[in-house]
Scaffold this motif. Structure first.
Motif, PDB file in Angstrom:
ATOM      1  N   TRP A  46      -0.640  -0.035   8.833  1.00 52.11           N
ATOM      2  CA  TRP A  46       0.410  -1.045   8.661  1.00 52.11           C
ATOM      3  C   TRP A  46      -0.136  -2.465   8.802  1.00 52.11           C
ATOM      4  O   TRP A  46       0.592  -3.426   8.602  1.00 52.11           O
ATOM      5  N   GLY A  47      -1.403  -2.598   9.179  1.00 54.61           N
ATOM      6  CA  GLY A  47      -2.008  -3.924   9.240  1.00 54.61           C
ATOM      7  C   GLY A  47      -2.291  -4.448  10.631  1.00 54.61           C
ATOM      8  O   GLY A  47      -2.857  -5.527  10.777  1.00 54.61           O
ATOM      9  N   LEU A  48      -1.927  -3.724  11.671  1.00 50.31           N
ATOM     10  CA  LEU A  48      -2.237  -4.170  13.019  1.00 50.31           C
ATOM     11  C   LEU A  48      -3.718  -3.922  13.305  1.00 50.31           C
ATOM     12  O   LEU A  48      -4.317  -3.003  12.747  1.00 50.31           O
ATOM     13  N   ALA A  49      -4.298  -4.729  14.172  1.00 45.40           N
ATOM     14  CA  ALA A  49      -5.703  -4.599  14.580  1.00 45.40           C
ATOM     15  C   ALA A  49      -6.635  -4.562  13.370  1.00 45.40           C
ATOM     16  O   ALA A  49      -7.497  -3.693  13.255  1.00 45.40           O
ATOM     17  N   ARG A  50      -6.479  -5.519  12.504  1.00 47.30           N
ATOM     18  CA  ARG A  50      -7.285  -5.583  11.274  1.00 47.30           C
ATOM     19  C   ARG A  50      -8.784  -5.663  11.547  1.00 47.30           C
ATOM     20  O   ARG A  50      -9.582  -5.335  10.674  1.00 47.30           O
ATOM     21  N   ALA A  51      -9.165  -6.080  12.749  1.00 50.54           N
ATOM     22  CA  ALA A  51     -10.589  -6.162  13.079  1.00 50.54           C
ATOM     23  C   ALA A  51     -11.225  -4.770  13.177  1.00 50.54           C
ATOM     24  O   ALA A  51     -12.440  -4.636  13.062  1.00 50.54           O
ATOM     25  N   LEU A  52     -10.396  -3.754  13.373  1.00 46.48           N
ATOM     26  CA  LEU A  52     -10.908  -2.387  13.442  1.00 46.48           C
ATOM     27  C   LEU A  52     -11.037  -1.813  12.041  1.00 46.48           C
ATOM     28  O   LEU A  52     -10.071  -1.841  11.267  1.00 46.48           O
ATOM     29  N   ASP A  53     -12.196  -1.283  11.733  1.00 48.21           N
ATOM     30  CA  ASP A  53     -12.399  -0.625  10.440  1.00 48.21           C
ATOM     31  C   ASP A  53     -11.551   0.638  10.396  1.00 48.21           C
ATOM     32  O   ASP A  53     -11.659   1.503  11.274  1.00 48.21           O
ATOM     33  N   VAL A  54     -10.689   0.742   9.387  1.00 42.09           N
ATOM     34  CA  VAL A  54      -9.749   1.861   9.316  1.00 42.09           C
ATOM     35  C   VAL A  54     -10.470   3.203   9.200  1.00 42.09           C
ATOM     36  O   VAL A  54     -10.042   4.203   9.783  1.00 42.09           O
ATOM     37  N   LEU A  55     -11.566   3.261   8.456  1.00 43.61           N
ATOM     38  CA  LEU A  55     -12.275   4.532   8.306  1.00 43.61           C
ATOM     39  C   LEU A  55     -12.965   4.949   9.598  1.00 43.61           C
ATOM     40  O   LEU A  55     -12.984   6.132   9.944  1.00 43.61           O
ATOM     41  N   ALA A  56     -13.514   3.978  10.341  1.00 40.46           N
ATOM     42  CA  ALA A  56     -14.123   4.298  11.639  1.00 40.46           C
ATOM     43  C   ALA A  56     -13.046   4.769  12.614  1.00 40.46           C
ATOM     44  O   ALA A  56     -13.248   5.740  13.359  1.00 40.46           O
ATOM     45  N   LEU A  57     -11.901   4.112  12.604  1.00 43.27           N
ATOM     46  CA  LEU A  57     -10.797   4.522  13.466  1.00 43.27           C
ATOM     47  C   LEU A  57     -10.314   5.918  13.084  1.00 43.27           C
ATOM     48  O   LEU A  57     -10.020   6.742  13.959  1.00 43.27           O
ATOM     49  N   ALA A  58     -10.264   6.197  11.792  1.00 39.37           N
ATOM     50  CA  ALA A  58      -9.843   7.523  11.326  1.00 39.37           C
ATOM     51  C   ALA A  58     -10.815   8.602  11.796  1.00 39.37           C
ATOM     52  O   ALA A  58     -10.393   9.699  12.162  1.00 39.37           O
ATOM     53  N   ARG A  59     -12.119   8.286  11.803  1.00 41.15           N
ATOM     54  CA  ARG A  59     -13.106   9.267  12.273  1.00 41.15           C
ATOM     55  C   ARG A  59     -12.911   9.596  13.746  1.00 41.15           C
ATOM     56  O   ARG A  59     -13.272  10.670  14.203  1.00 41.15           O
TER      57      ARG A  59
END
Length: 147
Positions: A46-59
């Motif tokens: 949804w766009g929160l914590a944009r500094a976090l890479d979404v793919l790394a977070l997904a892993r």
């Protein structure tokens, strides 16, 4: 003549003094892992914590969510086999299982279309649907005992 009564091989699970409460506790832990991982990842979509890479977070988040789902499914199935007739006759249980199926189909569709790579409006809508379905599953799970 007396009809033979079916033997419920796993009925003892529901009346065991510590096994069924243990299964319920592990089921809740599994749900917490599943839902917690999804909330974190979906907030990022949804766009929160944009500094976090979404793919790394997904892993990080998706394996936790998947492990939670597996724990919840295994304990749920074990609880189900202890009283299948009662649960299948419970309308809230049937609704919960239908919602679970919809949540799984939504997740499969999200990943099949590359929702994490696109982060578009469809991905955001699917994550909103996902959270709504999982909240409804959790609510139904609690209502089963009271219906």
């Amino acid at each position: 003549m007396n009809e033979p009564r079916p033997v419920i091989a796993f009925a003892w699970i529901a009346s065991h003094p510590w096994l069924y409460p243990l299964l319920e506790s592990l089921h809740v832990i599994g749900i917490a892992m599943l839902f917690g991982g999804l909330v974190v990842l979906e907030l990022r979509v949804w766009g929160l914590a944009r500094a976090l890479d979404v793919l790394a977070l997904a892993r990080l988040a998706l394996p936790v969510s998947l492990a939670g789902f597996c724990l919840a499914a295994a304990t749920g199935l074990t609880m189900f086999i202890s009283q299948p007739a009662e649960l299948l006759a419970n309308r809230v249980f049937v609704i919960k299982m239908s919602l679970l199926m919809l949540a799984g189909l939504n997740a499969a569709s999200f990943h099949a279309r590359g929702g994490l790579a696109s982060l578009d409006g469809i991905a955001r809508a699917q994550t909103l649907i996902s959270l709504g379905l999982w909240v409804a599953v959790i609510i139904c799970g609690r209502w089963i005992a009271y219906y």
